[in-house]
Design a protein around this motif. Structure first.
Motif, PDB file in Angstrom:
ATOM      1  N   ARG A  17       0.836  -1.211   0.000  1.00  0.00           N
ATOM      2  CA  ARG A  17       0.000   0.000   0.000  1.00  0.00           C
ATOM      3  C   ARG A  17       0.858   1.243   0.000  1.00  0.00           C
ATOM      4  NH1 ARG A  17      -0.120   4.097   2.281  1.00  0.00           N
ATOM      5  NH2 ARG A  17       1.516   3.195   3.582  1.00  0.00           N
ATOM      6  N   ARG A  18       0.650   2.121  -0.927  1.00  0.00           N
ATOM      7  CA  ARG A  18       1.390   3.368  -1.002  1.00  0.00           C
ATOM      8  C   ARG A  18       0.422   4.510  -1.363  1.00  0.00           C
ATOM      9  NH1 ARG A  18       6.643   3.631  -1.967  1.00  0.00           N
ATOM     10  NH2 ARG A  18       6.236   5.683  -1.071  1.00  0.00           N
ATOM     11  N   SER A  19       0.912   5.735  -1.239  1.00  0.00           N
ATOM     12  CA  SER A  19       0.134   6.884  -1.710  1.00  0.00           C
ATOM     13  C   SER A  19       0.338   6.994  -3.209  1.00  0.00           C
ATOM     14  CB  SER A  19       0.614   8.165  -1.035  1.00  0.00           C
ATOM     15  OG  SER A  19       0.335   8.131   0.342  1.00  0.00           O
ATOM     16  N   TYR A  21      -0.627   9.064  -6.546  1.00  0.00           N
ATOM     17  CA  TYR A  21      -1.182  10.374  -6.923  1.00  0.00           C
ATOM     18  C   TYR A  21      -1.542  10.477  -8.398  1.00  0.00           C
ATOM     19  CZ  TYR A  21       0.470  11.665  -2.308  1.00  0.00           C
ATOM     20  OH  TYR A  21       0.671  11.717  -0.947  1.00  0.00           O
ATOM     21  N   TRP A 145      -7.981   1.686   2.138  1.00  0.00           N
ATOM     22  CA  TRP A 145      -6.718   1.942   1.406  1.00  0.00           C
ATOM     23  C   TRP A 145      -6.024   0.612   1.128  1.00  0.00           C
ATOM     24  CZ3 TRP A 145      -2.987   6.235   3.673  1.00  0.00           C
ATOM     25  CH2 TRP A 145      -2.116   6.684   2.674  1.00  0.00           C
ATOM     26  N   LEU A 157      -4.646   9.274   0.617  1.00  0.00           N
ATOM     27  CA  LEU A 157      -5.506   9.853   1.657  1.00  0.00           C
ATOM     28  C   LEU A 157      -5.330  11.362   1.616  1.00  0.00           C
ATOM     29  CD1 LEU A 157      -7.373   9.296   4.055  1.00  0.00           C
ATOM     30  CD2 LEU A 157      -5.348   9.115   5.500  1.00  0.00           C
ATOM     31  N   GLN A 158      -6.412  12.068   1.353  1.00  0.00           N
ATOM     32  CA  GLN A 158      -6.338  13.523   1.170  1.00  0.00           C
ATOM     33  C   GLN A 158      -7.142  14.254   2.228  1.00  0.00           C
ATOM     34  OE1 GLN A 158      -4.383  15.016  -1.027  1.00  0.00           O
ATOM     35  NE2 GLN A 158      -3.695  12.986  -1.713  1.00  0.00           N
ATOM     36  N   HIS A 159      -6.585  15.374   2.680  1.00  0.00           N
ATOM     37  CA  HIS A 159      -7.297  16.227   3.641  1.00  0.00           C
ATOM     38  C   HIS A 159      -7.423  17.635   3.063  1.00  0.00           C
ATOM     39  CE1 HIS A 159      -6.054  12.868   6.229  1.00  0.00           C
ATOM     40  NE2 HIS A 159      -7.157  13.151   6.887  1.00  0.00           N
ATOM     41  N   LYS A 195      10.268   5.350   0.068  1.00  0.00           N
ATOM     42  CA  LYS A 195      10.277   6.269   1.218  1.00  0.00           C
ATOM     43  C   LYS A 195      11.004   5.653   2.391  1.00  0.00           C
ATOM     44  CE  LYS A 195       6.392   9.308   0.499  1.00  0.00           C
ATOM     45  NZ  LYS A 195       5.076   9.767   0.950  1.00  0.00           N
ATOM     46  N   ARG A 197      11.627   4.250   5.829  1.00  0.00           N
ATOM     47  CA  ARG A 197      10.786   3.596   6.845  1.00  0.00           C
ATOM     48  C   ARG A 197      11.588   3.301   8.111  1.00  0.00           C
ATOM     49  NH1 ARG A 197       5.702   3.871   5.073  1.00  0.00           N
ATOM     50  NH2 ARG A 197       5.610   3.549   2.856  1.00  0.00           N
TER      51      ARG A 197
HETATM   52  C1  FMN Z   1      -3.480  10.597   9.020  1.00  0.00           C
HETATM   53  C2  FMN Z   1      -2.849  10.820   7.676  1.00  0.00           C
HETATM   54  C3  FMN Z   1      -3.114  11.978   6.978  1.00  0.00           C
HETATM   55  C4  FMN Z   1      -2.601  12.159   5.682  1.00  0.00           C
HETATM   56  N1  FMN Z   1      -2.973  13.251   4.954  1.00  0.00           N
HETATM   57  C5  FMN Z   1      -2.515  13.385   3.695  1.00  0.00           C
HETATM   58  C6  FMN Z   1      -2.951  14.479   2.890  1.00  0.00           C
HETATM   59  O1  FMN Z   1      -3.744  15.304   3.297  1.00  0.00           O
HETATM   60  N2  FMN Z   1      -2.468  14.548   1.612  1.00  0.00           N
HETATM   61  C7  FMN Z   1      -1.585  13.631   1.112  1.00  0.00           C
HETATM   62  O2  FMN Z   1      -1.187  13.751  -0.046  1.00  0.00           O
HETATM   63  N3  FMN Z   1      -1.157  12.585   1.868  1.00  0.00           N
HETATM   64  C8  FMN Z   1      -1.604  12.449   3.132  1.00  0.00           C
HETATM   65  N4  FMN Z   1      -1.206  11.376   3.876  1.00  0.00           N
HETATM   66  C9  FMN Z   1      -0.281  10.384   3.282  1.00  0.00           C
HETATM   67  C10 FMN Z   1       1.115  10.393   3.912  1.00  0.00           C
HETATM   68  O3  FMN Z   1       1.832  11.532   3.570  1.00  0.00           O
HETATM   69  C11 FMN Z   1       1.802   9.115   3.398  1.00  0.00           C
HETATM   70  O4  FMN Z   1       1.029   7.998   3.772  1.00  0.00           O
HETATM   71  C12 FMN Z   1       3.211   8.960   3.961  1.00  0.00           C
HETATM   72  O5  FMN Z   1       4.065   9.959   3.444  1.00  0.00           O
HETATM   73  C13 FMN Z   1       3.814   7.589   3.617  1.00  0.00           C
HETATM   74  O6  FMN Z   1       3.800   7.359   2.220  1.00  0.00           O
HETATM   75  P1  FMN Z   1       3.049   6.098   1.591  1.00  0.00           P
HETATM   76  O7  FMN Z   1       1.561   6.305   1.839  1.00  0.00           O
HETATM   77  O8  FMN Z   1       3.379   6.091   0.142  1.00  0.00           O
HETATM   78  O9  FMN Z   1       3.513   4.874   2.305  1.00  0.00           O
HETATM   79  C14 FMN Z   1      -1.732  11.182   5.140  1.00  0.00           C
HETATM   80  C15 FMN Z   1      -1.451  10.019   5.878  1.00  0.00           C
HETATM   81  C16 FMN Z   1      -2.003   9.834   7.114  1.00  0.00           C
HETATM   82  C17 FMN Z   1      -1.713   8.549   7.848  1.00  0.00           C
END
Ligand code: FMN
Length: 208
Positions: A17-19, A21, A145, A157-159, A195, A197
């Motif tokens: 699982r990764r972010s 975009y 996710w 995950l976006q805020h 990234k 870890r």
């Molecule tokens: C509680 C939480 C809030 C986050 N909010 C955002 C966000 O608003 N925008 C975003 O691009 N990533 C957001 N992230 C993603 C993190 O930046 C990301 O999970 C972290 O850098 C590790 O990278 P990976 O998801 O690729 O493992 C959030 C992650 C968590 C756990």
């Protein structure tokens, strides 16, 4: 005997699982995604089993309208009086464009009315209830996710802040629902960078 082989598979699932975009349209039916996410949602625990979590799943054209129109309009309004934030807006415009090309977006909420009810019923736990609700929504987010990643779909995950009013109006959302986050998902169009870890020793201590 403990099944550590199964544990290794589980860790592989977590690591995968990764972010993501850069999204595109994965070849999957909306109905399949919907029922898969419903199953995941119903498996996530909640404090006192009160089920304060709420989901709004945007699919198809609604996903496009959300990222192409609703979010940019809300953000423009937010940054209008802050020209110094132009940079932040420019960066987010690229994200909105990418997310609009995905299959859908999950909007995560907590129902504050359920929280108020819990505070009244379980008075001893009153100071902890808001924390519980935040944790529950986080559990939903992580479960979905992971679930999306497991089927080969990319998500993040976006805020994005300041969307509540527009979201309530567009989808007739109950005013008691508090929006926590947005999770756009779709096919993975660009692999994420590696990234760090690494854990400092104080991050995970063992005492025997
Ligand atoms: C509680 C939480 C809030 C986050 N909010 C955002 C966000 O608003 N925008 C975003 O691009 N990533 C957001 N992230 C993603 C993190 O930046 C990301 O999970 C972290 O850098 C590790 O990278 P990976 O998801 O690729 O493992 C959030 C992650 C968590 C756990």
């Amino acid at each position: 005997m403990m099944d550590f082989k199964a544990g290794e598979d589980f860790i592989s699932t977590l690591r995968a699982r990764r972010s993501i975009y850069h999204l595109g349209k994965a070849d999957v039916k909306d109905e399949e995604i919907e029922s898969y996410l419903r199953e995941i949602f119903s498996s996530v625990p909640s404090s006192f089993n009160a089920r304060a979590q709420r989901i709004l799943l945007l699919l198809g054209n609604q996903n496009l309208l959300f990222w192409r129109d609703l979010v940019p309009a809300a953000l423009k309004e937010r940054y209008e009086d802050h020209p110094e934030a132009e940079d932040a807006w420019t960066k987010r415009r690229g994200l909105c464009d990418s997310f609009s090309k995905g299959n859908g977006t999950i909007l995560f909420f907590s129902d504050s009315k359920v929280g108020s009810g819990l505070k009244e019923t379980f008075t001893e736990y009153e100071p902890a209830i808001d924390r519980f609700l935040a944790q529950e929504v986080g559990m939903d987010e992580y479960a979905m996710w992971l679930g999306l990643s497991k089927i080969g779909m990319g998500a993040s995950l976006q805020h994005f802040l300041g969307l509540e009013t527009a979201v309530r109006a567009a989808y007739n959302v109950n005013p008691d629902w508090v929006l926590d986050a947005q999770m756009p998902f779709g096919s993975i169009e660009k692999a994420p960078a590696v990234k760090d870890r690494a854990q400092a020793p104080e991050h995970f201590r063992v005492v025997k």
